[in-house]
Design an enzyme around this catalytic site. Sequence first.
Site, PDB file in Angstrom:
ATOM      1  N   ILE A 123       0.823  -1.319  -0.055  1.00  0.00           N
ATOM      2  CA  ILE A 123       0.015  -0.140  -0.014  1.00  0.00           C
ATOM      3  C   ILE A 123       1.138   1.312  -0.059  1.00  0.00           C
ATOM      4  O   ILE A 123       1.504   1.326   1.028  1.00  0.00           O
ATOM      5  CB  ILE A 123      -0.976  -0.123   1.241  1.00  0.00           C
ATOM      6  CG1 ILE A 123      -1.691  -1.447   1.126  1.00  0.00           C
ATOM      7  CG2 ILE A 123      -1.930   1.182   1.132  1.00  0.00           C
ATOM      8  CD1 ILE A 123      -2.551  -1.576   2.511  1.00  0.00           C
ATOM      9  N   GLU A 131       4.200  -7.891   3.012  1.00  0.00           N
ATOM     10  CA  GLU A 131       4.554  -8.985   3.990  1.00  0.00           C
ATOM     11  C   GLU A 131       4.209  -8.329   5.415  1.00  0.00           C
ATOM     12  O   GLU A 131       3.530  -9.021   6.233  1.00  0.00           O
ATOM     13  CB  GLU A 131       6.082  -9.233   4.011  1.00  0.00           C
ATOM     14  CG  GLU A 131       6.873 -10.073   2.852  1.00  0.00           C
ATOM     15  CD  GLU A 131       7.004  -8.646   1.840  1.00  0.00           C
ATOM     16  OE1 GLU A 131       6.245  -7.602   1.439  1.00  0.00           O
ATOM     17  OE2 GLU A 131       8.311  -9.129   1.221  1.00  0.00           O
TER      18      GLU A 131
END
Length: 130
Positions: free
Chosen positions: A43, A55
């Site tokens: 993002i 992750e």
Amino acid sequence: MTYDELFDEAVKASRNSYSKYSGFSVGAALLTLDGKLFTGCNIENSSYSLTNCAERTAVFKAVSEGYTEFSAIAVAGSATGDFSKPCYPCGACLQVLGEFCGDDFTVVLSDGAHRLSDFFPMRFSEESMK
């Protein structure tokens, strides 16, 4: 869940990527010890330091739901939709994974399964502070 299936889940998660600045979509699929799956995507933000990797998104989702024991994570990234080249976790993501996972934790990339210690042998840890 097989490693191939886990990698496929990471590719699916990359479809939710908000990567309008880099154009590089990343997805992660994190498997808990008891078989629950948490996915995440990168993002981005116009203030680049506020960007969050796939992750860490997956780990933070899992921890916020009360899960802190994991067996594997798959990571898939691409700017073109071709996920055949490995997308390696960055140092920040490796450090976050290292907070919850040991050296033998499995990191699945397009080229196969690796150990966390293969990427991050000298991580900062509680033991390193003593």
